[in-house]
Design a protein around this motif. Structure first.
Motif, short mmCIF file in Angstrom:
data_model
loop_
_atom_site.label_atom_id
_atom_site.label_comp_id
_atom_site.label_asym_id
_atom_site.label_seq_id
_atom_site.Cartn_x
_atom_site.Cartn_y
_atom_site.Cartn_z
N GLN A 183 17.02 -114.91 -91.33
CA GLN A 183 16.09 -115.86 -90.74
C GLN A 183 15.60 -115.50 -89.33
O GLN A 183 14.57 -116.00 -88.88
CB GLN A 183 16.73 -117.26 -90.71
N GLU A 184 16.34 -114.67 -88.62
CA GLU A 184 15.98 -114.38 -87.23
C GLU A 184 14.58 -113.78 -87.06
O GLU A 184 13.85 -114.17 -86.15
CB GLU A 184 17.03 -113.47 -86.59
N PRO A 185 14.15 -112.84 -87.91
CA PRO A 185 12.81 -112.27 -87.72
C PRO A 185 11.70 -113.32 -87.81
O PRO A 185 10.73 -113.26 -87.04
CB PRO A 185 12.69 -111.24 -88.86
N LEU A 186 11.82 -114.28 -88.74
CA LEU A 186 10.80 -115.32 -88.86
C LEU A 186 10.77 -116.19 -87.61
O LEU A 186 9.70 -116.56 -87.12
CB LEU A 186 11.08 -116.19 -90.08
N ALA A 187 11.96 -116.52 -87.08
CA ALA A 187 12.02 -117.31 -85.85
C ALA A 187 11.39 -116.54 -84.69
O ALA A 187 10.66 -117.12 -83.87
CB ALA A 187 13.47 -117.66 -85.53
N ASN A 188 11.63 -115.24 -84.65
CA ASN A 188 11.07 -114.43 -83.56
C ASN A 188 9.56 -114.27 -83.69
O ASN A 188 8.85 -114.19 -82.68
CB ASN A 188 11.76 -113.06 -83.54
N LEU A 189 9.06 -114.22 -84.92
CA LEU A 189 7.60 -114.18 -85.12
C LEU A 189 6.94 -115.43 -84.55
O LEU A 189 5.89 -115.36 -83.90
CB LEU A 189 7.28 -114.04 -86.60
N LYS A 190 7.56 -116.58 -84.78
CA LYS A 190 7.02 -117.83 -84.25
C LYS A 190 7.03 -117.83 -82.73
O LYS A 190 6.10 -118.34 -82.09
CB LYS A 190 7.81 -119.02 -84.79
N ILE A 191 8.07 -117.24 -82.15
CA ILE A 191 8.14 -117.16 -80.68
C ILE A 191 7.03 -116.26 -80.15
O ILE A 191 6.40 -116.57 -79.13
CB ILE A 191 9.53 -116.63 -80.25
N CYS A 192 6.76 -115.16 -80.85
CA CYS A 192 5.66 -114.28 -80.45
C CYS A 192 4.33 -115.02 -80.50
O CYS A 192 3.49 -114.88 -79.60
CB CYS A 192 5.60 -113.05 -81.37
N GLU A 193 4.12 -115.79 -81.56
CA GLU A 193 2.85 -116.50 -81.73
C GLU A 193 2.66 -117.60 -80.71
O GLU A 193 1.55 -117.83 -80.21
CB GLU A 193 2.78 -117.08 -83.15
N SER A 194 3.76 -118.29 -80.37
CA SER A 194 3.65 -119.41 -79.42
C SER A 194 3.89 -118.98 -77.98
O SER A 194 3.61 -119.73 -77.05
CB SER A 194 4.67 -120.49 -79.78
#
Length: 209
Positions: A183-194
């Protein structure tokens, strides 16, 4: 239980760090005694943890179906340096963990398990160049999708720290494809986007090993 112990130890150490530079005479002697106590407690915790891990290793050998395969068969996982490094890592003492795992990979240069711990310890220490080098070494050699995902996710975090967000997102996507359950990569993608939040890495390392 351990959270309260470490909270107390950290509070005491914070107090020492504040007052030590200006301390003299009996005050400095008192602070030195506290430092000695903290070191003794820390060494004792690590020693007890390693003893516990050794007993768990004996149990795993007797019940291989209940143990991670890598721990059961890899010779480096039985070395004193590996067990010491793993204990330090789990206690959050990443500088000492890195020193121990440097010994492991020096003796076992192709050790994926030792090198993933070493790379993650460097990442925790913000030693990004060393971490990046070891993760790049791991990826083409491991057949484990989980380790590939952990490594690509870590590379993404390093790129994000260097403000290379496009490259970071690329790595996070590769990590997610390597192991969609991670799950960590998906959470990090959201952080990049926001552009808001703290990047996640390493939470599954201990359970995987």
């Amino acid at each position: 239980m351990f959270q309260h112990l470490f909270a107390t130890m950290n509070e005491m150490l914070d107090e020492i760090l504040v007052h030590y530079p200006q301390a003299h005479g009996s005050t400095k002697e008192d602070l030195n005694q506290k430092l000695t106590l903290l070191k003794s407690m820390s060494d004792g915790i690590v020693e007890e943890w390693l003893r516990f891990e050794e007993k768990m290793g004996v149990l795993r050998e007797g019940h291989p179906n209940h143990a991670p395969e890598a721990q059961a068969v890899l010779p480096e996982s039985r070395t004193e340096a590996f067990q010491r490094g793993q204990g330090y890592y789990k206690l959050g003492m990443f500088d000492l963990a890195a020193q121990a795992f440097e010994q492991v990979v020096k003796q076992y240069p192709d050790s994926i398990v030792g090198r993933i711990y070493l790379a993650m310890a460097y990442l925790q220490l913000n030693e990004f160049n060393d971490a990046y080098r070891h993760f790049q070494f791991i990826i083409p050699l491991t057949e484990s999708n989980k380790l590939k995902a952990i490594s690509y996710n870590a590379l993404g975090c390093i790129q994000a720290q260097n403000q290379n967000l496009e490259k970071a997102q690329e790595y996070f996507n590769i990590a997610h494809k390597a192991d969609p359950s991670f799950q960590e990569p998906l959470a990090n993608l959201k952080i990049c986007e926001s552009n808001d939040g703290t990047f996640q890495y390493g939470s599954e390392l201990s359970s995987f090993m």
